[in-house]
Design a protein around this motif. Sequence first.
Motif, short mmCIF file in Angstrom:
data_model
loop_
_atom_site.label_atom_id
_atom_site.label_comp_id
_atom_site.label_asym_id
_atom_site.label_seq_id
_atom_site.Cartn_x
_atom_site.Cartn_y
_atom_site.Cartn_z
N UNK A 11 0.84 -1.18 0.00
CA UNK A 11 0.00 0.00 0.00
C UNK A 11 0.89 1.24 0.00
N UNK A 13 0.15 4.06 -1.42
CA UNK A 13 -0.65 5.26 -1.34
C UNK A 13 -0.59 5.88 0.05
N UNK A 17 0.38 9.58 0.91
CA UNK A 17 -0.55 10.47 1.63
C UNK A 17 0.12 11.13 2.83
N UNK A 18 0.92 10.34 3.55
CA UNK A 18 1.61 10.88 4.74
C UNK A 18 2.60 11.97 4.33
N UNK A 46 5.07 -4.62 1.70
CA UNK A 46 4.06 -5.58 2.16
C UNK A 46 4.29 -6.81 1.32
N UNK A 47 3.72 -7.92 1.72
CA UNK A 47 3.87 -9.14 0.93
C UNK A 47 4.98 -10.00 1.50
N UNK A 177 3.61 5.48 8.68
CA UNK A 177 2.52 6.12 7.92
C UNK A 177 1.14 5.69 8.40
N UNK A 178 1.12 4.71 9.33
CA UNK A 178 -0.16 4.24 9.88
C UNK A 178 -0.15 4.35 11.40
N UNK B 70 -8.34 8.10 3.62
CA UNK B 70 -6.91 7.78 3.53
C UNK B 70 -6.05 9.04 3.45
N UNK B 71 -6.59 10.10 2.87
CA UNK B 71 -5.84 11.34 2.75
C UNK B 71 -5.72 12.05 4.09
N UNK B 74 -4.21 8.80 9.50
CA UNK B 74 -3.03 7.95 9.40
C UNK B 74 -3.05 6.83 10.42
N UNK B 75 -4.22 6.19 10.51
CA UNK B 75 -4.33 4.94 11.27
C UNK B 75 -4.93 3.90 10.32
N UNK B 76 -4.73 2.63 10.61
CA UNK B 76 -5.21 1.60 9.69
C UNK B 76 -6.73 1.58 9.59
N UNK B 93 -8.02 -1.37 -2.06
CA UNK B 93 -6.66 -1.17 -1.56
C UNK B 93 -5.99 0.00 -2.29
N UNK B 94 -6.23 0.07 -3.60
CA UNK B 94 -5.65 1.18 -4.37
C UNK B 94 -6.21 2.52 -3.94
N UNK B 120 -2.15 -10.15 -2.19
CA UNK B 120 -1.99 -8.86 -1.48
C UNK B 120 -1.36 -9.02 -0.10
N UNK B 121 -1.16 -10.24 0.35
CA UNK B 121 -0.61 -10.49 1.69
C UNK B 121 -1.73 -10.74 2.68
N UNK B 123 -1.93 -9.93 5.64
CA UNK B 123 -2.15 -8.80 6.56
C UNK B 123 -3.35 -7.94 6.14
#
Lengths: 193, 251
Positions: A11, A13, A17-18, A46-47, A177-178, B70-71, B74-76, B93-94, B120-121, B123
Amino acid sequence: MIAIIDYGAGNLRSVKNALDCLQVDSRITNKATDILKADRLILPGDGSFGFMMDSLRKNKLEAPIKKSIQNGKPFLGICLGLQALFEESEENSNVKGFCIFKGKVVRFRKGKVPQIGWNNIISKKKGIFRDGYVYFVNSYYVVPEDRSIVATTTDYYGNFVSSIKQDNITAMQFHPEKSGDFGIELLRRWLKC
Amino acid sequence: MLAKRIIPCLDVKDGKVIKGKNFVNLEYAGDPVELARRYNDDNADELVFLDITASYENRKIMIEIVKEVAKQLFIPFTVGGGINSIEDIRELLNAGADKVSINTAAVKNPVLIKEASEKFGSQCIVVAIDVKKENSGWKVYIKGGKETASLDALEWAKKVEKLGAGEILLTSIDRDGTKKGYDLKLTKLISESVSIPVIASGGAGDLTSLSDVFNKGKADAALAASIFHYNKYSVSEVKNYLKTNNVEVRR
């Protein structure tokens, strides 16, 4: 310009964004020329370890990344981007990493795997890092031979290395970033160092 | 130590947050981006958006919401509702979602879990399991609780782990929106039987219900909607209470 290296997974993006939020110019790219031209590099991830290394090599990005690092360009590895700096990983033992640092990437032996959620980092180096909660998603962690590069450690059924720092290389197992405002602050300090 | 997570859930219909009881009786509760920001400022650990209509038109609205969130945050965050294919997952996801939650499609086509986690994993692949208590045990329901999947909840949980799910979002339909407390037996059973994190959902009520779901239910995370939307408690209040009741939380 900061090059956010795109190897076809992850990810990206959210990293972009950050950086947008911090008002710095960045570009998601898989081009060697962008990597060589950039002022700073970020390798998010990731992955799987094997998939990342294979894609980086297939896209001929290993050489420009290593060259940039050797020339002293500030580099930030995130998650797999930290693991890539080491020699090999238990995840895909037949695939070599960048071998910039000696040491292996190993799997958690205890607790639920992956570790998902917020955990504390304890800072061992001044500068970028502070103690606080950050967001992790990982099944593997790095075991560096040279302990002097350890920047933070974290307790998940025992302490593991959650970030490293040496000269122009900074790398974090967690996702700044999260990691809310605290994570954005870490990125802001990295941009200044 | 890894902190236990508090996750506000936003059920989104036609671009607005709504809340129901036992999966029906829907009421309007607010603007998704605005609520998301409020929860972020209040120390929420993650957010979940469930698109509860999930028609083609609403999918486009959802994508715009995901981009906006998302913009700004900044948390999941996880997005679920009506996800049927690898393409649906890729699109979310994109747009900036960190994880997707799959429910009905995972039951109808379990291979989707495997393909998605390989692509995509693990996670980012959350499998949502909606459960109703029946005489014969805990049974899995699909299509927003409307249809039985004829699956045992424990067996299904073990299977989704094997297929590559990164987390399980476990909802008790019986407790959903009732504020009577989480189903602790169900949560404990599933959480102790799999090695991936389990997010408990359905029934968040008073503060004790939240300490119970961690201390007795052995959940890794707790999801709640009504108690937060209607300001019964703030996320910070919940966390302060948990801290004094020996639950490790991020503050």
